[in-house]
Scaffold this active site. Structure first.
Site, PDB file in Angstrom:
ATOM      1  N   ASP A 186     -88.120  60.317 -84.128  1.00 55.18           N
ATOM      2  CA  ASP A 186     -88.973  59.104 -82.958  1.00 55.18           C
ATOM      3  C   ASP A 186     -90.016  59.472 -83.423  1.00 55.18           C
ATOM      4  O   ASP A 186     -91.309  58.760 -83.632  1.00 55.18           O
ATOM      5  CB  ASP A 186     -88.779  59.880 -81.969  1.00 55.18           C
ATOM      6  CG  ASP A 186     -88.996  59.064 -81.012  1.00 55.18           C
ATOM      7  OD1 ASP A 186     -89.620  57.629 -80.746  1.00 55.18           O
ATOM      8  OD2 ASP A 186     -89.278  59.644 -79.401  1.00 55.18           O
ATOM      9  N   HIS A 243     -88.504  50.031 -83.128  1.00 52.96           N
ATOM     10  CA  HIS A 243     -88.400  51.295 -83.346  1.00 52.96           C
ATOM     11  C   HIS A 243     -87.369  52.268 -83.030  1.00 52.96           C
ATOM     12  O   HIS A 243     -87.510  52.410 -83.632  1.00 52.96           O
ATOM     13  CB  HIS A 243     -89.557  51.471 -81.868  1.00 52.96           C
ATOM     14  CG  HIS A 243     -89.128  53.036 -81.917  1.00 52.96           C
ATOM     15  ND1 HIS A 243     -90.289  53.923 -82.799  1.00 52.96           N
ATOM     16  CD2 HIS A 243     -89.556  53.700 -80.350  1.00 52.96           C
ATOM     17  CE1 HIS A 243     -89.797  55.115 -82.484  1.00 52.96           C
ATOM     18  NE2 HIS A 243     -90.010  55.369 -80.956  1.00 52.96           N
ATOM     19  N   GLU A 262     -86.605  55.602 -70.108  1.00 51.88           N
ATOM     20  CA  GLU A 262     -88.109  55.468 -70.636  1.00 51.88           C
ATOM     21  C   GLU A 262     -88.838  53.645 -70.062  1.00 51.88           C
ATOM     22  O   GLU A 262     -89.454  54.101 -69.612  1.00 51.88           O
ATOM     23  CB  GLU A 262     -88.355  56.352 -71.136  1.00 51.88           C
ATOM     24  CG  GLU A 262     -89.533  57.047 -70.913  1.00 51.88           C
ATOM     25  CD  GLU A 262     -90.803  57.462 -72.146  1.00 51.88           C
ATOM     26  OE1 GLU A 262     -89.265  59.431 -72.506  1.00 51.88           O
ATOM     27  OE2 GLU A 262     -91.604  57.666 -72.634  1.00 51.88           O
ATOM     28  N   ASP A 263     -88.329  53.344 -70.301  1.00 51.61           N
ATOM     29  CA  ASP A 263     -88.539  52.364 -71.174  1.00 51.61           C
ATOM     30  C   ASP A 263     -88.815  50.794 -69.968  1.00 51.61           C
ATOM     31  O   ASP A 263     -89.205  49.719 -70.352  1.00 51.61           O
ATOM     32  CB  ASP A 263     -89.770  51.352 -72.108  1.00 51.61           C
ATOM     33  CG  ASP A 263     -90.725  52.723 -72.882  1.00 51.61           C
ATOM     34  OD1 ASP A 263     -91.444  53.207 -72.507  1.00 51.61           O
ATOM     35  OD2 ASP A 263     -90.542  53.092 -74.949  1.00 51.61           O
TER      36      ASP A 263
HETATM   37 ZN    ZN Z   1     -89.138  56.751 -78.621  1.00 54.51          ZN
END
Ligand code: ZN
Length: 180
Positions: A123, A36, A66-67
């Protein structure tokens, strides 16, 4: 030796791949997560012809805080304040409830910097392209449709940033009958 202008970009690919190494996307075929961020940076470079290094770096890194366990400080130390600031702009505050986070994305889109807006547009384009093909595991059809409606609200607040990306997104929204 003069610094190689491509070295920073390669360090970002390596950094993001390492950070996301144990993560998979939610589609039934479970592709590696790193696909991604690489797609987002490639959309910017190839489809929108963006050659701003900081934007491409931020695209590669945009989901690391974020992840994963990555911190903004870590990004700033490795890649500088400008790149860290763009990543900060496109990172959701995960301590907030999901609905509030989604509403904040719509609002923050309006006041984001141009560089952050570019990352956001690419995104959303990559996410919606994936969603057009197959829903993430466990998503009922309705949740998919709601995602398109929400994504359009975010994109509406990013407009006036990049004609190519916006027209590609509009094509998807038109296909979904969200745009005349
Ligand atoms: Zn993303």
């Amino acid at each position: 030796m003069t610094p190689n202008p491509l070295a920073d970009l390669m360090r970002c690919v390596q950094f993001a791949a390492h950070k996301h190494k144990d993560q998979r996307r939610k589609e039934p075929s479970k592709p590696p997560f790193i696909n991604h961020p690489i797609n987002v940076a490639t959309i910017l470079a190839v489809e929108a012809n963006i050659d701003d290094k900081e934007v491409l770096q931020a695209a590669l890194l945009h989901d690391t805080v974020e992840d994963t366990d990555t911190t903004f400080e870590e990004i700033e130390t490795a890649f500088g304040k400008n790149v860290a600031d763009i990543v900060r702009e496109v990172t959701d505050d995960k301590s907030l409830p999901k609905l509030e986070r989604k509403q904040l994305q719509i609002e923050h889109a309006k006041t984001s910097s141009t560089k952050a807006k570019l990352v956001k547009l690419a995104d959303k384009l990559d996410n919606l392209r994936d969603l057009q093909i197959v829903l993430p595991e466990g998503w009922p059809q309705e949740r998919g449709e709601e995602f398109f409606v929400w994504a359009k609200k975010v994109v509406d607040n990013l407009r006036g940033t990049n004609e190519i990306l916006e027209s590609k997104l509009d094509e998807i929204f038109r296909h979904k009958n969200l745009l005349q």
